[in-house]
Scaffold this motif. Structure first.
Motif, PDB file in Angstrom:
ATOM      1  N   SER A  32     -11.019  -6.151  -3.995  1.00  0.00           N
ATOM      2  CA  SER A  32     -10.948  -6.037  -5.453  1.00  0.00           C
ATOM      3  C   SER A  32     -10.538  -4.624  -5.862  1.00  0.00           C
ATOM      4  N   ASN A  33     -10.602  -3.693  -4.923  1.00  0.00           N
ATOM      5  CA  ASN A  33     -10.126  -2.338  -5.153  1.00  0.00           C
ATOM      6  C   ASN A  33      -8.602  -2.357  -5.004  1.00  0.00           C
ATOM      7  N   PRO A  34      -7.855  -2.011  -6.057  1.00  0.00           N
ATOM      8  CA  PRO A  34      -6.387  -2.090  -5.982  1.00  0.00           C
ATOM      9  C   PRO A  34      -5.779  -1.292  -4.833  1.00  0.00           C
ATOM     10  N   ALA A  35      -6.331  -0.130  -4.535  1.00  0.00           N
ATOM     11  CA  ALA A  35      -5.777   0.686  -3.444  1.00  0.00           C
ATOM     12  C   ALA A  35      -5.992   0.001  -2.098  1.00  0.00           C
ATOM     13  N   ARG A  36      -7.158  -0.623  -1.899  1.00  0.00           N
ATOM     14  CA  ARG A  36      -7.402  -1.339  -0.639  1.00  0.00           C
ATOM     15  C   ARG A  36      -6.514  -2.571  -0.535  1.00  0.00           C
TER      16      ARG A  36
ATOM     17  N   THR B 206      -0.760   7.802   8.526  1.00  0.00           N
ATOM     18  CA  THR B 206       0.341   8.514   7.872  1.00  0.00           C
ATOM     19  C   THR B 206       1.360   7.538   7.307  1.00  0.00           C
ATOM     20  N   GLN B 207       1.727   6.523   8.090  1.00  0.00           N
ATOM     21  CA  GLN B 207       2.674   5.515   7.606  1.00  0.00           C
ATOM     22  C   GLN B 207       2.104   4.740   6.417  1.00  0.00           C
ATOM     23  N   LEU B 208       0.833   4.365   6.517  1.00  0.00           N
ATOM     24  CA  LEU B 208       0.201   3.643   5.414  1.00  0.00           C
ATOM     25  C   LEU B 208       0.140   4.513   4.159  1.00  0.00           C
TER      26      LEU B 208
ATOM     27  N   LEU C 164      -0.462   7.456  -1.209  1.00  0.00           N
ATOM     28  CA  LEU C 164      -1.751   8.137  -1.254  1.00  0.00           C
ATOM     29  C   LEU C 164      -1.797   9.158  -0.130  1.00  0.00           C
ATOM     30  N   SER C 165      -2.735  10.064  -0.198  1.00  0.00           N
ATOM     31  CA  SER C 165      -2.872  11.046   0.877  1.00  0.00           C
ATOM     32  C   SER C 165      -3.468  10.371   2.112  1.00  0.00           C
ATOM     33  N   PRO C 166      -3.159  10.889   3.296  1.00  0.00           N
ATOM     34  CA  PRO C 166      -3.768  10.343   4.509  1.00  0.00           C
ATOM     35  C   PRO C 166      -5.299  10.385   4.479  1.00  0.00           C
TER      36      PRO C 166
ATOM     37  N   ALA D  32     -10.316   7.177   4.085  1.00  0.00           N
ATOM     38  CA  ALA D  32     -11.553   6.839   3.385  1.00  0.00           C
ATOM     39  C   ALA D  32     -11.556   5.376   2.931  1.00  0.00           C
ATOM     40  N   LEU D  33     -10.416   4.877   2.502  1.00  0.00           N
ATOM     41  CA  LEU D  33     -10.319   3.478   2.071  1.00  0.00           C
ATOM     42  C   LEU D  33     -10.403   2.516   3.257  1.00  0.00           C
TER      43      LEU D  33
END
Length: 108
Positions: free
Chosen positions: A33-37, A53-55, A61-63, A68-69
């Motif tokens: 439900s978290n948009p970034a995840r 790094t690729q993600l 977003l930062s590595p 953290a996500l």
């Protein structure tokens, strides 16, 4: 006197859902439900075995933020990773999470 009604989740054939399945489903839905995840899950679906790094580049977003996500996603076993040298390659492995990603991509 008030009566208590117990609601039992049912499948289409009338069988009750296992409580462990309900807990797992709530965990997956909560994490995605978290948009970034969810964006990370889509990126891992499109590019399996991606590094942090690729993600990070894929989702802008930062590595550190990506790491953290990913942490709770790893803990809940939505994703798996293989360490190669100094980096880890991530992929989405949970079937419910994969089906949510596929549904999202199919309805865009």
């Amino acid at each position: 006197m008030a009566t208590t009604t117990t609601l039992t989740p049912l499948l289409t054939d009338g069988a009750a859902l296992d409580s462990d399945l309900i807990e797992k489903s709530c965990t997956v839905l909560g994490l995605l439900s978290n948009p970034a995840r969810l964006r990370l899950a889509v990126a891992m679906y499109r590019h399996p075995n991606s590094t942090v790094t690729q993600l990070a580049e894929d989702v802008d977003l930062s590595p550190d933020r990506v790491s953290a996500l990913l942490r709770p996603m790893r803990h809940a076993r939505l994703v798996s990773y293989v360490v190669t040298g100094r980096s880890a390659n991530y992929r989405i492995t949970d079937e419910l999470a994969r089906s949510i990603v596929v549904t999202c991509l199919a309805t865009r």
